[in-house]
Design a protein around this motif. Structure first.
Motif, short mmCIF file in Angstrom:
data_model
loop_
_atom_site.label_atom_id
_atom_site.label_comp_id
_atom_site.label_asym_id
_atom_site.label_seq_id
_atom_site.Cartn_x
_atom_site.Cartn_y
_atom_site.Cartn_z
N ASN A 261 -53.97 -19.87 46.79
CA ASN A 261 -53.38 -20.68 45.70
C ASN A 261 -52.67 -21.91 46.26
OD1 ASN A 261 -54.24 -19.02 43.63
ND2 ASN A 261 -52.25 -18.01 43.32
N LEU B 98 -45.50 -18.36 29.32
CA LEU B 98 -46.15 -19.21 30.32
C LEU B 98 -46.65 -20.52 29.76
CD1 LEU B 98 -48.19 -16.51 32.28
CD2 LEU B 98 -46.10 -17.69 33.02
N ARG B 103 -49.50 -22.69 36.37
CA ARG B 103 -49.66 -21.65 37.38
C ARG B 103 -50.58 -22.11 38.51
NH1 ARG B 103 -52.31 -17.39 33.67
NH2 ARG B 103 -53.07 -19.37 32.82
N GLN B 106 -54.77 -21.84 38.67
CA GLN B 106 -55.31 -21.76 37.31
C GLN B 106 -55.56 -23.16 36.77
OE1 GLN B 106 -56.09 -19.02 35.88
NE2 GLN B 106 -54.70 -17.36 36.44
N ASP B 108 -54.33 -24.49 34.03
CA ASP B 108 -53.32 -24.95 33.06
C ASP B 108 -53.10 -26.47 33.16
OD1 ASP B 108 -52.98 -22.21 32.77
OD2 ASP B 108 -51.19 -22.16 34.04
N SER B 303 -54.04 -15.04 39.63
CA SER B 303 -52.86 -14.44 38.99
C SER B 303 -52.35 -13.27 39.81
CB SER B 303 -53.22 -13.95 37.58
OG SER B 303 -53.39 -15.04 36.72
N ALA B 310 -44.15 -23.07 41.67
CA ALA B 310 -44.89 -23.70 40.58
C ALA B 310 -44.00 -24.75 39.91
CB ALA B 310 -45.34 -22.65 39.57
N LEU B 320 -42.31 -18.81 40.35
CA LEU B 320 -43.08 -18.17 39.29
C LEU B 320 -43.32 -16.69 39.59
CD1 LEU B 320 -44.86 -18.47 36.72
CD2 LEU B 320 -46.76 -18.94 38.27
N ILE B 322 -45.40 -13.76 37.80
CA ILE B 322 -46.30 -13.37 36.72
C ILE B 322 -46.28 -11.86 36.61
CG2 ILE B 322 -48.69 -13.40 35.92
CD1 ILE B 322 -49.12 -15.91 37.62
#
Lengths: 369, 369, 369, 369
Positions: A261, B98, B103, B106, B108, B303, B310, B320, B322
């Protein structure tokens, strides 16, 4: 449909066989008002042209581009741009000996299976020479992308076992050597390796990397038209490519989520930045404004002088000896082809992205609201 | 154009968000007369369905397929086949926390950049859940390919550092384990590795291989629609993929031409065979009748519960966390998605190939010579 | 490809049979940020709905639209919009008597010739009911066009021999009568004529006109994608249409160049205007900002109770008596369908036109010169 | 996308301006194995060529076709066929006087509105000269259709007020007169009428009819790709067309259902025949094997010597006098263009129809049941 047309808005339609009269491309969908001259295109064609290096076939192709339509008084008119390159060096007799032979690693056999009838001269439509039309179209695409400051750079990343050392990476050196490698030491080793291959009547594979800077965010569409999907299709359509990776690529398969990530931070200017770019420039198939990074595997030249096992159409097993000089490696001449395919993919995504939002429509049509 | 339509003849148009009312696909161009039932499709959806394994999210999606059109009295009519899956398990509130967060790993951020407005619930359109529609369409494609005896098999080839050992390869074992691996020993090691990742609140990547047997020769078109180019695009359009290879793939870049070329021989039945299949089933972009072999790199699940860096839309850097269970690895559930994308690509090439020769036209229309 | 997908950017994919479970459409390529609700769509569907007029079939279809995806918090997200209408009134047994009969003027025979297998219930896919999906998609297109103030108006221009008198033209009256005619006198005569047709168990044809105001200049592309070419295709794809004209249409064939040419003048505001609009809104296939005017011929309803000569699949000539009420005329219910097809064509041309100039690209991406 | 590409399988990509270096077309998707020579194409181009009749411009264009690719040893190879026509008669200076003028009935104004920049020489891309490329591609399409015995015949049906009398119809006479009319008496009257128009420095419109015999049943696809929809689009994309009709066309709007329906009967050979062909060859958008019949309205030549009101780009109203000879009527030279557009449409539908049924797939691939 039959495979020689690419793009949804910036559509290119290529044509031509290796030993036919000419080859070319028609571009339909190039916006009007772009400055364009034959020189803009010729300079990329010259990078692909044979006969310039000890590591490339000495066949002199010339590859002089001519613009036949779609440009008026130095600017595009919005109508189709037809580009043509006449073949100067058609010696069909050179190839007649091979017309009934299926050469390993070439498309002779599959074209016969598919079409029942093929132009066997110099691999016909499946010759690497076909890529000259892509490079011509790609040069127009790059000119258009330059309006937004987008810069595409491809280079040779490895030749056989010789890889570029990231610590020696010198972007300015790329255009200064016949192998288009960004690393002087690697070039020396690669030259030695290729000389060895030539002496063995053999050939070498390699890899090409391509980076794109100043990419606008938002390019790529959900699901099937993800930026990386269309880039992969584009570069895997180049004759000799066998694999493609985005960002960390196959290495990502061995990483954990926490390692892979890319974490976000706000920088001092209040812009969102990523601390790393393992993804290679996209998320969910859409560019985020960071550098696009991809890597392509290119197989070794299939035409080698070394004796190979083959068959002919008369039902006989034969020992095949291919005479004449061929490129001992495809990679250096394919660098500009990769660059072109990336440009063609991005220009199409860029134009498509213009229609993605109501507020863009309002901007173009000066609509109040 | 906007990316949710794929194919030139066998066209699929997918739709639906993770937490919307439903998702589905419309298939336009499926030939008439194909036997088709909901059971044909359901069995592939069940392979993708969550909640079946200790290594997959327990979210119970149900994923019950319904055929709404295009099938009459058990056979396709040639008109559009509409397939729908209702979402049973829509807990939008789970995700509201969220909605202003970008994230890592991802889409987003990129969806916001592109569209300015997005369905944030469970990643909306970019959720892996979108692939259920692909699997449904792929099941129809596979049914059609089975008319010609074409068989597609995908499986997990590696999980993190754990790779399948070719010497232990057992095709029959693939459907007998939650990881869809063809190697009992590798499964054990992979389970241990995944348990470790789960304990760390982390996730793992991996690779998927896909083989196709009994492929007719002649599939794929010159230049841009090479079989490998369209396969690459198809699998690289799956959300988490980062690379794709055909045949020897990146290894080909290190080989010599003599090593990589597949030599031809006539066998005792007078058929042309290749002594090896380094190319992975195509030459010049066209299938030669040998096995298609490709390999796909899949990134680790983005995730993860482990704390990440983040940002949110208010201009803040955040840590972050999750919550909730996610798949510790995407690969096993993506196996059937790869299979589906390969099937969709091949069915389109197969139908296109029908129009490639005058003698095929004569056959279909019973024309005299 | 198989004919149920339309559009290059604003792509619609329709599906559904007359007596299947449901019918619908998926729109891929609608820009993000458009306000959209089910009510926007329902109001157009209600204009096409049967059972509202003495001159339409009393079959109660309901035609309630449901948005399944692509809209979030009242605005489009840029991802596919799936629209569905469930069929409430499926009485398949009504139609079983006709399953082996080829009715004159219907597609029974041609679908059998083409597909070998068809859904015979209520004409299946070729039922006029299919147009409900077009109207639903068209309503979204009209919503988008309204952002730029574009207004589309269609109406009944003639019913059998009864024509609207231009001197009585009253646009406001169109929505006030079941026949959607802009002329009170013509409505009375048409009602009398239709009553006569009903008494004879016969049916009537008619024409529909469609005008578009506030069209931006520049829509339409050279050569094959001329605005009038795409409009012609769009309206001629409606089941019962037999002809289409732009501007003076067939009358232009009898005019001289001097009569037909629209002369230009500058008006007092320094804008170029045309003294006439014989061309109907385009020149060289591109809109010039004046009103688009087209006219469509619609054949009489083929399903009539009057005894006809027909054949069945068993090789017999038969006298065909079709029972049950059918629309004595297709035209009034087709008015909104023509409007929808025009909207779908224009929205696609509008979006394409955004990519036609370098200066538009600079505007959207805020590029400096 | 930008309008110069047509077709889904048999794709043509045309290019070229009236006074550019050359014009041409690339055909991608022509099946392999078709016999094709330059003579096959030249004979249709000669029908369109100017300078052959007292009723056509004397401009000598030559229009010599050259095949640059895609044909080997007299047969197509399945790869793109590139066709080129060099412009011999480029006198750009003839047109410079008009570069700032917007001529009535021409596309000068709309091209400027759309693109901001245009090739003004001889109408550039929107010149009728562009249709030479269509005719070249159409000749290839006709050659392919002839494999199945399909015959397309177009002719002039009316010139201004002079119509062909069905009782005098003589198909053999079509190619024997400069007006391509199938009626000797009508030709005499039309010649007189055209002479009158020439004397007035004016021009005439007219209509073209096109019939197709031996059409296989099953061509055309449901909903948007109905045969008549695609034919309408094809012929309405020819520059000067203003309307199109199938079968009875606008007359159908005045007929009753009982009159318009074509009744079926079995003939003595047990084949289904229609007693009439009011529909013009299709039902539900699909051919039924009967003759396709369509009619096209063509506007009068817009370029006339008679003084017209016009404007220039400097904001002035002007009296426009266009000097030089132009065709006093477009129709005769457009006859072969209509024929070509019909051929291109049908060949694409024919190839698509090959993929419509599972049993066709089995035939092509020799699959057992």
């Amino acid at each position: 449909m039959a495979g020689s047309i690419l793009g949804d808005i910036f559509k290119i339609s290529t044509w031509g066989e290796s030993h036919g009269k000419a080859l070319g491309v028609v571009i339909d969908g190039c916006p009007a008002g772009l400055e364009l001259s034959e020189a803009d295109i010729q300079k990329d064609l010259d990078r692909r042209k044979p006969g310039q290096s000890p590591f490339a076939t000495p066949r002199k192709e010339g590859d002089k581009i001519e613009i036949l339509s779609g440009v008026f008084e130095g600017r595009t008119t919005g109508t189709p741009i037809s580009l043509i390159i006449y073949n100067k060096n058609q010696k069909s007799k050179d190839y007649s000996a091979l017309k009934d032979v299926y050469r390993p690693g070439q498309s002779d056999y599959t074209y016969d299976l598919k079409y029942g009838h093929r132009d066997h001269r110099g691999s016909g439509r499946s010759s690497g020479r076909e890529t000259a039309a892509r490079v011509a179209a790609g040069a127009v695409a790059k000119k258009l992308l330059s309006v937004l400051g987008i810069e595409i750079t491809a280079y040779t990343a490895s030749i056989g076992p010789i890889e570029v050392d990231p610590d020696n990476f010198d972007q300015n050196y790329i255009m200064d050597n016949f192998l288009y490698m960004p690393d002087q030491d690697a070039v020396k080793k690669a030259e030695a390796y290729l000389t060895e291959m030539i002496d063995e009547n053999n050939s070498s594979g390699g890899t090409i990397e391509c980076n794109v800077k100043n990419v606008p965010a938002g390019l790529g569409d959900p699901v099937f038209d993800k930026c990386e999907a269309l880039l992969a299709r584009a570069v895997m359509s180049i004759g000799a490519t066998k694999g493609v990776e985005m960002g960390k690529g196959f290495k990502a398969a061995e990483m954990s989520g926490y390692e892979h990530n890319d974490f976000y931070r706000y920088n001092d200017s209040g812009e969102i930045i990523k601390e790393t770019n393992n993804a290679g420039g996209t998320l969910g198939g859409i560019t985020d404004g960071s550098e696009i990074q991809l890597r392509v595997a290119v197989k070794p030249t299939p035409s080698i002088e070394k004796t190979q096992l083959a068959v002919n159409r008369s039902g006989e097993n034969i020992n095949l000896n291919i005479h004449g000089r061929h490129d001992p490696i495809i990679v250096p001449r394919a660098v500009v082809v990769v660059e072109s395919m990336v440009a063609l993919t991005l220009v199409d995504l860029l134009l498509k992205n213009m229609t993605s939002r109501i507020d863009y429509i309002k901007k173009v049509f000066n609509a109040e609201n």
